[in-house]
Design a protein around this motif. Structure first.
Motif, PDB file in Angstrom:
ATOM      1  N   UNK A  28      35.623  33.776  43.584  1.00  6.17           N
ATOM      2  CA  UNK A  28      34.748  34.339  42.788  1.00  6.17           C
ATOM      3  C   UNK A  28      35.234  35.404  42.032  1.00  6.17           C
ATOM      4  N   UNK A  29      34.782  35.963  40.980  1.00  2.00           N
ATOM      5  CA  UNK A  29      35.347  36.830  40.044  1.00  2.00           C
ATOM      6  C   UNK A  29      35.374  38.119  41.057  1.00  2.00           C
ATOM      7  N   UNK A  30      34.566  38.680  41.805  1.00  2.00           N
ATOM      8  CA  UNK A  30      34.583  39.841  42.572  1.00  2.00           C
ATOM      9  C   UNK A  30      35.498  39.663  43.682  1.00  2.00           C
ATOM     10  N   UNK A  31      36.229  38.668  43.962  1.00  2.00           N
ATOM     11  CA  UNK A  31      37.096  38.492  45.037  1.00  2.00           C
ATOM     12  C   UNK A  31      38.528  38.865  44.549  1.00  2.00           C
ATOM     13  N   UNK A  32      38.852  39.121  43.292  1.00  3.98           N
ATOM     14  CA  UNK A  32      40.226  39.289  42.701  1.00  3.98           C
ATOM     15  C   UNK A  32      40.203  40.631  42.852  1.00  3.98           C
ATOM     16  N   UNK A  33      41.399  41.329  42.833  1.00  6.90           N
ATOM     17  CA  UNK A  33      42.119  42.526  42.561  1.00  6.90           C
ATOM     18  C   UNK A  33      41.911  43.200  41.419  1.00  6.90           C
ATOM     19  N   UNK A  34      41.813  44.361  41.294  1.00  3.74           N
ATOM     20  CA  UNK A  34      41.914  44.928  39.654  1.00  3.74           C
ATOM     21  C   UNK A  34      43.152  44.401  38.734  1.00  3.74           C
ATOM     22  N   UNK A  35      44.188  44.198  39.703  1.00  2.00           N
ATOM     23  CA  UNK A  35      45.516  43.888  39.002  1.00  2.00           C
ATOM     24  C   UNK A  35      45.514  42.408  38.797  1.00  2.00           C
ATOM     25  N   UNK A  36      44.477  41.786  38.852  1.00  2.00           N
ATOM     26  CA  UNK A  36      44.362  40.175  38.838  1.00  2.00           C
ATOM     27  C   UNK A  36      43.114  39.911  37.916  1.00  2.00           C
ATOM     28  N   UNK A  37      42.605  40.748  37.218  1.00  2.00           N
ATOM     29  CA  UNK A  37      41.424  40.482  36.291  1.00  2.00           C
ATOM     30  C   UNK A  37      41.935  39.705  35.072  1.00  2.00           C
ATOM     31  N   UNK A  38      41.150  38.652  34.769  1.00  2.00           N
ATOM     32  CA  UNK A  38      41.595  37.875  33.744  1.00  2.00           C
ATOM     33  C   UNK A  38      41.948  36.461  34.005  1.00  2.00           C
ATOM     34  N   UNK A  39      42.326  36.073  35.415  1.00  2.00           N
ATOM     35  CA  UNK A  39      42.366  34.976  35.801  1.00  2.00           C
ATOM     36  C   UNK A  39      41.348  33.956  36.044  1.00  2.00           C
ATOM     37  N   UNK A  40      41.512  32.611  36.016  1.00  2.00           N
ATOM     38  CA  UNK A  40      40.430  31.819  36.260  1.00  2.00           C
ATOM     39  C   UNK A  40      39.750  31.978  37.463  1.00  2.00           C
ATOM     40  N   UNK A  41      38.255  31.885  37.650  1.00  4.39           N
ATOM     41  CA  UNK A  41      37.518  31.950  38.741  1.00  4.39           C
ATOM     42  C   UNK A  41      36.756  30.916  38.902  1.00  4.39           C
TER      43      UNK A  41
END
Length: 576
Positions: A222-235
């Motif tokens: 899910x979107x919330x499971x990504x770190x700040x450095x990985x924002x923008x990746x497919x979810x």
């Protein structure tokens, strides 16, 4: 096909990877530095190597190739400029980028300089090739490593989900534009370069996209499971939203084109579209930003602004650089103004392409493409503040050169200009070193789009009350920024009202042409007057849209690709 250029020599592709990661990338997770050359073993035998290959796949979505610029600009050209909501624009008189002008007129088969079209096909398949490389590399890694730690295995699964999503995303976009396309699900061998599209229906590609997205959903976080450095990746949410759209398109084609062999094999999947859209809605990952009346601090309400003196409403905010990562955004292509020069930028041309050409002070500015039509402007009620976000008129305030100036729209063929992709002087105009340094992310899928897809699918499956609730949610968010109380809540809903709400909410975002096609509403375009204004003066004899039903629902496959394929790639009906 140009595919052979991208598959014939893996070593050359990998050697070029360094330029991929310096070219057209964005945000933290794309900022990867490579030095020297690398072999297939290096890339496929390390997690870092696979990560870099995946980064290159993302980078291809924001390519800044000479003669093409960004794929997001092209999406607007196909999806908005070709429709009744926008005209091509550019230089006064309609001579700027002939492909755009022909599509605007409903005549994509006309001759002229076709470099833009040729490059668009090839670069999309280049992204597909890169995604296939990643998936091939993951399989190679698993086959050559017998004991993979749990954290590495989890990362590989995520990489796989991302690559599958990106491959499906590009296949879907190409299907929207060209109809039947070659489906490429692996790295091609030397005997497979001449790929064909010898199928009778777009259902082949749509079914491939649907199957792929079901796989991606199981692999992506899910979107919330990504770190700040990985924002923008497919979810997971992006895959679910795109799958809902693929189901909706197939359903619309099946309903509206019965007996048309281009759509044979398409079936009613409205129930599946609703279920998948509601997976996104019920995930608690996204929201209609500003639905509770929240305002935000952006340059739009600063420095003596008369537009939003007390704060920027949610609908305006989501199109600012400040709001581009808000809970509204489900899937967007990332861009950043990194100050690097042309062909080295991780930015976009979107900003300069769509900004007004002149200001009231006499200063010049952008290139003035994707100009809203009078029809779009007049579709908004007087108090709907979405109108001023989508449509700008001469004299409207614009913040540039650290002052509030005024728009001058006389270069526009509609005497209007779109305003969804503007940036402040600090964000772009005074800090860029090249036109392609635009900082604006392009939102391919917004939460409001998913809400309206759910409304449409609900209505088609007999859940009228649910459809009404979803449409009114979108109108509530728009209304909370307007003291007028407009747009008012609806008391009942019809398919025509949902269609109109998509026009108002998603204006100038590249959806309209594809919506009109799947609804079989080409009558909205046929006979439409084009270039009705010249230098601020209304014209007596404008062009007339010549959309031809049965042909122009899809665009012609570039002639160069047909020739390169040696007869294995078939042209779309009506363009032979």
């Amino acid at each position: 096909m140009k595919l052979r250029k991208y598959t014939k020599n893996l070593g050359l592709i990998l050697l070029a990877a360094a330029s991929w990661f310096y070219t057209s990338c964005s945000k933290e997770f794309l900022e990867t530095e490579l030095t020297g050359a690398a072999t297939e073993d290096v890339y496929y035998s390390t997690i870092d190597g696979l990560s870099e290959l995946l980064t290159g796949t993302y980078a291809g979505l924001n390519v800044c190739a000479a003669g093409l610029h960004n794929l997001d600009v092209m999406y607007l050209a196909f999806g908005s400029m070709a429709s009744d909501e926008a005209e091509a624009g550019g230089e006064m008189g309609g001579g700027d980028i002939l492909d755009f002008q022909y599509w605007d007129q409903g005549n994509p088969e006309l001759g002229g300089n076709r470099d833009i079209t040729e490059n668009h096909w090839g670069y999309n398949y280049k992204v597909i090739f890169r995604a296939n490389q990643v998936l091939h590399g993951i399989r190679y890694y698993k086959e050559t490593h017998s004991d993979i730690p749990a954290d590495s295995a989890a990362l590989l699964s995520r990489f796989e989900g991302e690559a599958i999503f990106l491959r499906a995303f590009v296949h879907f976009n190409m299907t929207q534009i060209y109809g039947r396309i070659p489906v490429i699900d692996h790295v091609l061998s030397s005997t497979e370069f001449k790929i064909n599209n010898d199928t009778t229906s777009v259902a082949v590609a749509l079914h491939f996209v649907q199957e792929e997205l079901l796989k991606a959903i199981d692999l992506l976080p899910e979107k919330s499971e990504y770190s700040a450095a990985d924002v923008g990746r497919a979810t997971k949410g992006a895959a679910q939203a795109l799958l809902a759209k693929a189901y909706l398109y197939e359903s619309s084609y099946a309903e509206n084109y019965a007996g048309d062999t281009r759509f044979s094999g398409c079936t009613d999947k409205y129930a599946e579209a609703l279920a998948m859209a509601e997976e996104v809605i019920n995930s608690s990952q996204y929201s209609l930003v500003g639905i509770n009346g929240e305002t935000f601090d952006t340059y739009w309400n600063q420095n003596g602004s008369t537009i939003y003196p007390t704060g920027t409403p949610g609908y305006r905010y989501i199109f600012t650089v400040d709001g581009e990562l808000s809970d509204e955004i489900i899937w967007s292509v990332q861009s950043a103004n990194d100050g690097l020069n042309y062909m080295l930028s991780r930015g976009t041309y979107l900003t300069i392409y769509t900004t007004v050409r002149n200001l009231g002070s006499g200063a010049g500015l952008g290139w003035g493409f994707n100009c809203p039509t009078e029809k779009l402007r007049d579709a908004y009620t007087a108090g709907d503040l979405r109108k001023m976000v989508a449509v700008g008129e001469t004299g409207d305030p614009v913040y540039i050169n650290d002052v509030w100036d005024a728009l001058d729209c006389r270069q526009s063929p509609t005497n209007l200009i779109g305003r969804k992709y503007e940036a402040s002087p600090e964000q772009y105009w005074t800090s860029r070193s090249a036109d392609g340094n635009g900082p604006n992310n392009f939102p391919y899928i917004r939460y409001a789009d998913v809400i309206l897809m759910a409304a449409e699918a609900a209505l088609k499956t007999g859940a009228d009350g649910k459809a009404l609730d979803y449409v009114n949610q979108v109108r509530l968010r728009a209304r909370n920024g307007a003291s007028t109380g407009e747009p008012a809540a609806l008391s009942s809903v019809t398919i025509e009202l949902i269609k109109n709400e998509r026009l108002l909410e998603l204006a100038l975002e590249g959806h309209r042409f594809f919506d009109l096609v799947r609804w079989k509403n080409s009558d909205e375009m046929i006979g439409q007057e084009i270039q009705t204004w010249l230098n601020g003066n209304q014209q007596d004899a404008p062009y007339v849209n010549e959309f031809s039903p049965g042909v122009n629902e899809f665009f012609p496959i570039p002639t160069e690709e047909i020739i390169s394929a040696g007869g294995d790639l078939l042209q779309n009906p009506g363009y032979q």
